[in-house]
Design an enzyme around this catalytic site. Structure first.
Site, PDB file in Angstrom:
ATOM      1  N   GLU A  15       0.844  -1.200   0.000  1.00 18.93           N
ATOM      2  CA  GLU A  15       0.000   0.000   0.000  1.00 18.93           C
ATOM      3  C   GLU A  15       0.873   1.242   0.000  1.00 18.93           C
ATOM      4  O   GLU A  15       2.090   1.184   0.164  1.00 18.93           O
ATOM      5  CB  GLU A  15      -0.911   0.018   1.236  1.00 18.93           C
ATOM      6  CG  GLU A  15      -2.373  -0.310   0.969  1.00 18.93           C
ATOM      7  CD  GLU A  15      -3.140   0.871   0.364  1.00 18.93           C
ATOM      8  OE1 GLU A  15      -2.498   1.822  -0.096  1.00 18.93           O
ATOM      9  OE2 GLU A  15      -4.381   0.819   0.352  1.00 18.93           O
ATOM     10  N   ARG A  99      -6.565   2.224  13.840  1.00 23.70           N
ATOM     11  CA  ARG A  99      -5.207   2.288  13.285  1.00 23.70           C
ATOM     12  C   ARG A  99      -5.179   3.286  12.146  1.00 23.70           C
ATOM     13  O   ARG A  99      -6.212   3.648  11.577  1.00 23.70           O
ATOM     14  CB  ARG A  99      -4.737   0.917  12.791  1.00 23.70           C
ATOM     15  CG  ARG A  99      -5.442   0.405  11.546  1.00 23.70           C
ATOM     16  CD  ARG A  99      -4.647  -0.753  10.926  1.00 23.70           C
ATOM     17  NE  ARG A  99      -5.315  -1.379   9.790  1.00 23.70           N
ATOM     18  CZ  ARG A  99      -5.220  -0.957   8.532  1.00 23.70           C
ATOM     19  NH1 ARG A  99      -4.538   0.144   8.253  1.00 23.70           N
ATOM     20  NH2 ARG A  99      -5.830  -1.604   7.554  1.00 23.70           N
ATOM     21  N   ASN A 101      -4.555   4.609   8.369  1.00 24.63           N
ATOM     22  CA  ASN A 101      -4.707   4.050   7.033  1.00 24.63           C
ATOM     23  C   ASN A 101      -4.091   5.023   6.032  1.00 24.63           C
ATOM     24  O   ASN A 101      -2.902   5.282   6.089  1.00 24.63           O
ATOM     25  CB  ASN A 101      -6.175   3.725   6.715  1.00 24.63           C
ATOM     26  CG  ASN A 101      -6.308   2.750   5.563  1.00 24.63           C
ATOM     27  OD1 ASN A 101      -5.667   1.694   5.576  1.00 24.63           O
ATOM     28  ND2 ASN A 101      -7.112   3.069   4.565  1.00 24.63           N
ATOM     29  N   ASN A 156      -9.603   6.340   2.262  1.00 26.52           N
ATOM     30  CA  ASN A 156      -8.644   6.067   1.200  1.00 26.52           C
ATOM     31  C   ASN A 156      -8.698   7.212   0.195  1.00 26.52           C
ATOM     32  O   ASN A 156      -9.747   7.833   0.014  1.00 26.52           O
ATOM     33  CB  ASN A 156      -8.965   4.749   0.493  1.00 26.52           C
ATOM     34  CG  ASN A 156      -8.252   3.574   1.111  1.00 26.52           C
ATOM     35  OD1 ASN A 156      -7.042   3.622   1.321  1.00 26.52           O
ATOM     36  ND2 ASN A 156      -8.986   2.513   1.426  1.00 26.52           N
ATOM     37  N   ASP A 204      -9.802   2.521  -3.671  1.00 25.28           N
ATOM     38  CA  ASP A 204      -8.678   2.487  -2.734  1.00 25.28           C
ATOM     39  C   ASP A 204      -7.829   3.730  -2.984  1.00 25.28           C
ATOM     40  O   ASP A 204      -8.378   4.806  -3.207  1.00 25.28           O
ATOM     41  CB  ASP A 204      -7.911   1.177  -2.890  1.00 25.28           C
ATOM     42  CG  ASP A 204      -7.248   0.721  -1.593  1.00 25.28           C
ATOM     43  OD1 ASP A 204      -6.603   1.550  -0.927  1.00 25.28           O
ATOM     44  OD2 ASP A 204      -7.355  -0.471  -1.249  1.00 25.28           O
TER      45      ASP A 204
END
Length: 292
Positions: A15, A99, A101, A156, A204
């Site tokens: 990623e 968390r 991203n 995202n 994404d």
């Protein structure tokens, strides 16, 4: 387009592709593998971390930021890969069990960080998503944190229009890329759907080209969608991976597109989990380092 693997390595959840133009280096992470990766001068460097890492972004001071579940840390790039030296920068998200991203720096060098419910266990295995507890935060050069959005699913894509008046950001759970107007204070206003749901996967990470078109990795869609500035689909770019996760323009003239991908359990595709590249003949926009 002829897509090739950058290396033989296949990642669990690659990623956060980032191209650093001053050093001609490519940065990315393996979220589920707890790895921060960089290719510099043709050599692959990997730093093994102890928790999920969602972004790896160089700073103007020569080190880099890594965004972890425990907060945003500075990573000494001269430290060995088996023993990375970290210094805490800040802990932007106060929600237990979240968390980091998506993370990107705006043209002013401020870090924008989207968070989500942590969906990975201690070994990087999948956990169920049960709540929309994510947020969006901005960290300035003095490490001050500004909370911008709450009740997000999976943040995202973080891109800014050329005139700086709007932010484009997706919520993967919604399947929509939203447009947020930015006020004089730089804070996002009420959102509007910019790119609607599409049958070719969920949105994404993204990159913007020099003409303001957005190249969006489609999780589960085997492709990138290129959106025109009005949010309409301009083209579908087929990929040899099922789960592309992010993309970035790189190379000396920013016409090479790098794409990260995930290798899910049971995958039979040779290139799933690879970092791909192809020369696309379209020039992209630069990535910005953290300015603090």
């Amino acid at each position: 387009m002829k897509w090739q693997a950058l290396s033989p390595v296949r990642y669990r959840l690659a990623e956060g592709a980032f191209w650093d133009a001053p050093t001609q280096a490519l940065y990315w992470v393996d979220i589920a593998g707890f790895k921060a990766c960089r290719v510099l001068g043709g050599e692959l460097h990997t730093w093994q971390l102890s928790e999920p890492v969602s972004a790896f972004i160089p700073t103007q001071w020569g080190d880099a930021l890594v965004t972890l579940a425990s907060g945003v840390h500075r990573l000494d790039l001269t430290s060995p890969g088996h023993a990375p030296e970290l210094t805490l920068l800040c802990q932007p998200d106060p929600v237990p069990g979240n968390r980091a991203n998506e993370a990107r720096c705006d043209p002013q060098g401020r870090l924008w960080l989207g968070s989500m419910q942590n969906n990975l266990d201690a070994e990087g295995g999948d956990l169920p998503l049960e709540r929309r507890s994510g947020g969006l935060f901005r960290i300035d050069h003095q490490r001050d944190v500004k909370a911008l959005l709450s009740e997000q699913g999976i943040v995202n894509t973080l891109l800014w229009t050329a005139d700086g008046t709007a932010l484009l950001s997706a919520d993967t759970l919604d399947g929509v890329i939203y447009r947020y107007p930015l006020g004089a204070d730089g804070l996002p206003g009420p959102r509007q759907a910019w790119a609607a749901q599409h049958p070719r996967g969920a949105p994404d990470g993204s990159a913007m080209d020099a003409d303001g078109y957005v190249w969006n990795a489609r999780w589960g869609g085997h492709c990138l969608l290129r959106f025109a500035p009005d949010g309409s689909v301009d083209r579908i770019v087929e990929l040899p991976v099922e789960h592309p996760t992010s993309c970035v323009f790189g190379g000396s003239d920013l016409t090479r597109l790098y794409v990260t991908s995930s290798r899910q359990a049971g995958s039979q595709r040779e290139l799933d989990g690879a970092v791909l590249w192809a020369d696309v003949g379209v020039q992209g926009q630069i990535c910005h380092r953290y300015g603090g």
